[in-house]
Write a protein that holds these residues in place. Sequence first.
Motif, PDB file in Angstrom:
ATOM      1  N   ARG A   1       4.865   5.370   2.071  1.00 52.99           N
ATOM      2  CA  ARG A   1       5.355   6.014   0.858  1.00 52.99           C
ATOM      3  C   ARG A   1       6.861   5.810   0.682  1.00 52.99           C
ATOM      4  O   ARG A   1       7.631   6.019   1.609  1.00 52.99           O
TER       5      ARG A   1
ATOM      6  N   ASP B   1       0.863  -1.172   0.000  1.00 52.79           N
ATOM      7  CA  ASP B   1       0.000   0.000   0.000  1.00 52.79           C
ATOM      8  C   ASP B   1       0.909   1.235   0.000  1.00 52.79           C
ATOM      9  O   ASP B   1       1.404   1.663   1.038  1.00 52.79           O
ATOM     10  N   TYR B   2       1.143   1.793  -1.166  1.00 51.10           N
ATOM     11  CA  TYR B   2       2.116   2.873  -1.306  1.00 51.10           C
ATOM     12  C   TYR B   2       1.713   4.120  -0.525  1.00 51.10           C
ATOM     13  O   TYR B   2       2.579   4.857  -0.040  1.00 51.10           O
ATOM     14  N   ARG B   3       0.426   4.377  -0.387  1.00 47.51           N
ATOM     15  CA  ARG B   3       0.011   5.620   0.266  1.00 47.51           C
ATOM     16  C   ARG B   3       0.143   5.551   1.773  1.00 47.51           C
ATOM     17  O   ARG B   3       0.257   6.586   2.428  1.00 47.51           O
ATOM     18  N   SER B   4       0.140   4.350   2.346  1.00 47.88           N
ATOM     19  CA  SER B   4       0.351   4.242   3.789  1.00 47.88           C
ATOM     20  C   SER B   4       1.822   4.081   4.129  1.00 47.88           C
ATOM     21  O   SER B   4       2.233   4.324   5.266  1.00 47.88           O
TER      22      SER B   4
END
Length: 320
Positions: free
Chosen positions: A78, A73-76
């Motif tokens: 980064r 999960d790139y947004r959690s």
Amino acid sequence: MNMTEYTPFQDPESLYVLNDELIADEDLRGANLLMAFTGFSDAGHVVTQISGELKDQLAGEPVAVFDIDQLLDYRSRRPRITFSEDHLSGYKAPSLVLYRMVDALGTPFLYLTGSEPDLQWERFSRAVLDLVERFDVNLVAWVHSVPMPVPHTRPIGATVHGNRPDLIEGISAWKTTMEIPAAVGHVLEFKLDAAGRNVVGYAVHVPHYLSDAEYPPAAVAGLEYLGAAASLMLPSERLREAGRAVERQITEQVEGSSEVATVVKNLEKQYDEHTDGNARRSLLAGDNDELPDADELGAAVEAYLASRDAGPQGGSQDGP
């Protein structure tokens, strides 16, 4: 109501691609597998240092590359990138790779390392078990690190777990029963044990007031545990030298503050009380078996040692 064991709906093998030139390599049959994942509790940056040292110092080739886009999960979490005055550089793309490596004595082994998956743990676990079975892995050993209320002036301990009594007994400095948030390493260990595979895990204890910075002595300890378990000679000299420099710096910091020295002395007393004698209690427990207050144990140390990052010679690497 009858419970049905969950099995991944999608084929675990589609999570990774294999290096066709290596999968038939006979010297990988029955090899040992080491594992270390970033993204969980990496106190003292132990896993980061171990992974960097192994990849820098040992010859390695990818055996299997996982599709990280399906797992992260790139947004959690980064990835890091560098802004250099007027352009971007140094993008650090996440990865999760199974390497074939060779130790200092020429012994081949497997090393699974990279970002801990955020998603599809069951499918990922099945994929790893399939690879363990494919290569008929002899032993799986993994490492991570946790902050503990222990002084830096005492030997670095570890909590050891798994299904190999010869690699566990007499090592753990902390034994208790409690429910904890699982890391993917824990899940893999649980499933490997259920599958009848040899597995051992090492949670290296890092002084909690040093857990936010790189602490090379703990990384050296992690390498020693892994090497001893898997009968491998792993590189640690650079980390040992870095550790000596860090220890000298910490000593100067402690000697420069009576408040910090007092807190370290109290930690030493607690450590010695819990390690002397036959009845060893949890290092986390106080006199009444309750967890100690973090402020009581080391807030002064944390505040004082954190100031080194704000000094003229030790600015933070993250920047504003």
